[in-house]
Design a protein around this motif. Structure first.
Motif, short mmCIF file in Angstrom:
data_model
loop_
_atom_site.label_atom_id
_atom_site.label_comp_id
_atom_site.label_asym_id
_atom_site.label_seq_id
_atom_site.Cartn_x
_atom_site.Cartn_y
_atom_site.Cartn_z
N ALA A 9 0.83 -1.20 0.00
CA ALA A 9 0.00 0.00 0.00
C ALA A 9 0.87 1.25 0.00
O ALA A 9 0.57 2.24 -0.70
CB ALA A 9 -0.93 0.00 1.21
N ALA A 10 1.97 1.24 0.76
CA ALA A 10 2.87 2.39 0.81
C ALA A 10 3.54 2.60 -0.54
O ALA A 10 3.73 3.75 -0.98
CB ALA A 10 3.91 2.19 1.90
N LEU A 11 3.89 1.51 -1.21
CA LEU A 11 4.48 1.62 -2.55
C LEU A 11 3.46 2.20 -3.53
O LEU A 11 3.79 3.07 -4.35
CB LEU A 11 4.95 0.24 -3.01
N GLY A 12 2.22 1.73 -3.44
CA GLY A 12 1.18 2.28 -4.28
C GLY A 12 0.93 3.76 -4.01
O GLY A 12 0.66 4.54 -4.93
N HIS A 61 15.46 5.12 -9.03
CA HIS A 61 14.32 4.73 -9.87
C HIS A 61 13.06 5.37 -9.29
O HIS A 61 12.29 4.72 -8.58
CB HIS A 61 14.15 3.20 -9.90
N PRO A 62 12.83 6.63 -9.57
CA PRO A 62 11.61 7.25 -9.01
C PRO A 62 10.38 6.56 -9.56
O PRO A 62 10.33 6.19 -10.74
CB PRO A 62 11.71 8.70 -9.49
N PRO A 63 9.36 6.35 -8.72
CA PRO A 63 8.16 5.66 -9.20
C PRO A 63 7.42 6.50 -10.23
O PRO A 63 7.27 7.71 -10.08
CB PRO A 63 7.34 5.48 -7.93
N GLN A 64 7.00 5.86 -11.29
CA GLN A 64 6.21 6.55 -12.29
C GLN A 64 4.76 6.67 -11.81
O GLN A 64 4.20 5.69 -11.31
CB GLN A 64 6.25 5.78 -13.62
N PRO A 65 4.14 7.83 -11.91
CA PRO A 65 2.73 7.94 -11.52
C PRO A 65 1.87 6.98 -12.34
O PRO A 65 2.09 6.79 -13.53
CB PRO A 65 2.38 9.40 -11.84
N ILE A 66 0.94 6.35 -11.67
CA ILE A 66 0.04 5.43 -12.36
C ILE A 66 -1.39 5.78 -11.99
O ILE A 66 -1.65 6.43 -10.98
CB ILE A 66 0.34 3.96 -12.01
N GLY A 67 -2.30 5.33 -12.82
CA GLY A 67 -3.70 5.61 -12.57
C GLY A 67 -4.23 4.88 -11.35
O GLY A 67 -3.67 3.89 -10.91
N ALA A 114 9.12 -4.94 -1.58
CA ALA A 114 8.36 -3.69 -1.66
C ALA A 114 9.09 -2.56 -0.93
O ALA A 114 9.18 -1.43 -1.43
CB ALA A 114 6.97 -3.89 -1.08
N THR A 115 9.65 -2.86 0.25
CA THR A 115 10.37 -1.84 1.01
C THR A 115 11.59 -1.36 0.25
O THR A 115 11.87 -0.15 0.18
CB THR A 115 10.81 -2.40 2.37
N VAL A 116 12.35 -2.31 -0.32
CA VAL A 116 13.58 -1.93 -1.02
C VAL A 116 13.26 -1.17 -2.31
O VAL A 116 14.00 -0.26 -2.69
CB VAL A 116 14.45 -3.18 -1.28
N LEU A 117 12.18 -1.51 -2.98
CA LEU A 117 11.77 -0.71 -4.13
C LEU A 117 11.48 0.73 -3.72
O LEU A 117 11.83 1.68 -4.44
CB LEU A 117 10.53 -1.32 -4.79
N ARG A 118 10.87 0.91 -2.55
CA ARG A 118 10.62 2.26 -2.04
C ARG A 118 11.95 2.98 -1.75
O ARG A 118 12.11 4.15 -2.07
CB ARG A 118 9.78 2.20 -0.77
N ALA A 123 0.27 -1.58 -7.71
CA ALA A 123 1.46 -0.98 -7.10
C ALA A 123 2.74 -1.35 -7.82
O ALA A 123 3.68 -0.57 -7.86
CB ALA A 123 1.54 -1.40 -5.64
N LEU A 124 2.81 -2.55 -8.40
CA LEU A 124 4.04 -3.02 -9.03
C LEU A 124 3.97 -2.99 -10.56
O LEU A 124 4.79 -3.64 -11.22
CB LEU A 124 4.37 -4.44 -8.55
N ALA A 125 3.01 -2.27 -11.11
CA ALA A 125 2.93 -2.18 -12.57
C ALA A 125 4.24 -1.66 -13.12
O ALA A 125 4.79 -0.66 -12.65
CB ALA A 125 1.78 -1.25 -12.98
N GLY A 126 4.79 -2.36 -14.12
CA GLY A 126 6.04 -1.96 -14.73
C GLY A 126 7.28 -2.54 -14.10
O GLY A 126 8.38 -2.40 -14.63
N VAL A 127 7.15 -3.21 -12.94
CA VAL A 127 8.29 -3.84 -12.28
C VAL A 127 8.48 -5.24 -12.87
O VAL A 127 7.52 -6.02 -12.97
CB VAL A 127 8.06 -3.94 -10.76
N ARG A 128 9.71 -5.57 -13.25
CA ARG A 128 10.00 -6.86 -13.87
C ARG A 128 10.79 -7.74 -12.90
O ARG A 128 11.79 -7.30 -12.32
CB ARG A 128 10.78 -6.66 -15.17
N VAL A 129 10.33 -8.99 -12.77
CA VAL A 129 10.90 -9.92 -11.80
C VAL A 129 11.30 -11.21 -12.50
O VAL A 129 10.47 -11.86 -13.15
CB VAL A 129 9.87 -10.24 -10.68
#
Length: 481
Positions: A71-74, A216-222, A389-393, A227-233
């Motif tokens: 939720a915090a990432l979103g 890697h600043p998060p790109q705004p999303i609709g 999620a925390t490390v992505l933040r 929350a993880l749209a665009g993240v590749r794993v």
């Protein structure tokens, strides 16, 4: 006048669920753990099942922290602030997901090519009176046990053969043949062992910055996006802990590409259970072409999740990967630690319980696993996914390349440190069975309809996304869409 009588002190009370959550957020390096703790509510508490360990409290805390970190990432990407509610009964269901999950109406165990592979996993008594847990869950593990015991591979045959060995000698012999087994130890015995001390000195989730990398600043999303749209794993995992962690990332919108060796695949029921939302490609890092394709895909990956030893031999150590792909986040799963005295040993959930004293603490007339049967796999999955999620933040602000490590034995330590319940308070509780505490959900898969425990938490003002469709192994190419 001075007294030589020591002052009496009250025993330290066990941590509340809120305190467990707060400590986890501190371990993950959350920038505002107080706010995160306030956003998580757990409904219900232990004891729910006849275990002296705080199974529901531990799992509820891990689930709540995962939900809050997502939720915090979103929120960084434009979502509204969310509070998280976890039900303790649903947390127990997650620990028992393999038992509550059916494929086309049939239990997963009944769909295995050889159900005895799992059925032989058990505690066996050795000649010296000690117990040892032996695992035959995969053909190569079964063959290692057979080469040592030279017996019929059923419970009777294994029990008779194991009774002719001293427990520690048998443990060493099976591990030397590439199998996995573990003598049941008390907690004191484990902590006196170098392998036990190595695990005990580390946090339940280890996070370290291992190199430079771009911000890697998060790109705004609709508002409708995840929350993880665009993240590749890239997901090079097997069995439960790693695959479930990657499935949780896929559930929140990550593009997850699962990789497996074609000669050692997980059984189809496991892929159906853990493969939600993933694409599946074959990859054998011993093959030059596959290794080249892997490194090409790595260039556009954000996260690499793995659960294998020996990747350094194939140019896939974390150090090598972050050199090739600055900014990468690796999530490593190990049984005993990557570089400790048992770093070269394989391991499973049940072996971690056996080694750490957990099975002794659950003892009735013999050492026992928790009544949920599994523990570390699912806890490790939620803890690892929360850490990603925390490390992505953090990467969005600090940049850098990062390594996350979770060990199954370390998860056992963490649960033990939450304190034990009084045995007399849990003995009368019913054993958990096929009936779940909370809701089940059914989704379509390429293998048939899959029924499993529903997502175990809810947001205050937003629908939690559901797991995506399951697809067969090898049905995708080793490249990004």
């Amino acid at each position: 006048m001075t007294s030589n009588t020591p002052a009496t002190t009250k025993p330290t009370p066990p941590p509340s669920t809120g305190e467990i959550v707060s400590r986890l957020l501190h371990t993950l390096g959350d920038p505002d753990p107080a706010r995160g703790t306030a956003d998580i509510t757990v409904v219900g508490a232990d004891p729910l099942v006849p275990s002296v360990h705080r199974l529901a409290d531990a799992m509820s805390a891990a689930i709540g922290v995962f939900g809050q970190q997502m939720a915090a990432l979103g929120e960084q990407r434009g979502h509204s602030h969310q509070r998280v509610e976890v039900r303790a009964g649903a947390a127990i269901d997650q620990l028992m997901a393999t038992y509550h999950t059916t494929l086309s109406g049939r239990p997963l165990g009944a769909l295995l090519d050889d159900p005895t592979l799992l059925g032989n996993n058990d505690f066996y008594r050795a000649r010296d009176g000690r117990w040892i847990f032996i695992i035959t869950a995969y053909p190569h593990l079964r063959d290692a046990v057979a080469s040592v015991l030279r017996c019929g591979l059923d419970k009777v045959g294994i029990a008779q053969a194991a009774a002719g060995w001293d427990a520690f000698t048998l443990e060493e012999a099976i591990c030397a043949r590439g199998g996995v087994a573990c003598v049941v130890r008390s907690r004191d015995e484990w902590l006196a062992d170098p392998a036990g001390r190595h695990v005990a000195q580390r946090p339940v989730v280890g996070i370290e910055r291992v190199g430079d990398g771009p911000v890697h600043p998060p790109q705004p999303i609709g508002e409708a996006d995840q929350a993880l749209a665009g993240v590749r794993v890239l997901d090079l995992t097997h069995v439960i802990a790693g695959p479930v962690a990657a499935r949780l990332l896929a559930q929140f919108g990550a593009d997850v590409l699962h990789l497996s060796r074609p000669d050692r695949p997980d059984p189809i029921p496991m892929i159906a259970m853990t493969g939600g939302g993933k694409r599946n490609a074959y990859c054998d890092l011993r093959d030059d072409n596959d290794r080249a394709a892997f490194h090409e895909a790595l260039q556009d990956a954000d996260v690499f999740v793995h659960a294998y030893r020996g990747l350094a031999r194939h140019g896939a150590s974390t150090e090598e990967l972050v050199r090739r792909r600055p900014g990468l986040i690796t999530l490593e799963y190990h049984a005993w630690g990557a570089d400790g005295p048992w770093g070269e040993r394989g391991g499973f959930d049940q072996l971690a319980c056996s080694a750490t004293g957990f099975a002794v603490e659950e003892w009735t007339d013999r050492p026992s696993l928790p009544p949920t049967y599994l523990l570390n796999d699912y806890l490790a999955a939620y803890l690892g996914a929360a850490a990603v999620a925390t490390v992505l933040r953090r990467r969005a602000v600090e940049g850098g390349s990062w390594r996350i490590r979770v060990t199954l034995a370390g998860v056992c330590h963490w649960v033990q440190e939450l304190g034990l319940l009084a045995r007399e308070d849990v003995l009368g509780l019913p054993q958990p069975g096929r009936a779940p505490f909370a809701a089940l959900s059914t989704t379509g898969t390429d293998f048939g309809p899959l029924t499993e425990p529903a997502t175990p938490f809810a947001y205050s003002g937003r629908t939690v996304p559901q797991p995506g469709r399951r697809s067969p192994l090898g049905s995708a190419e080793l490249r990004w869409r």
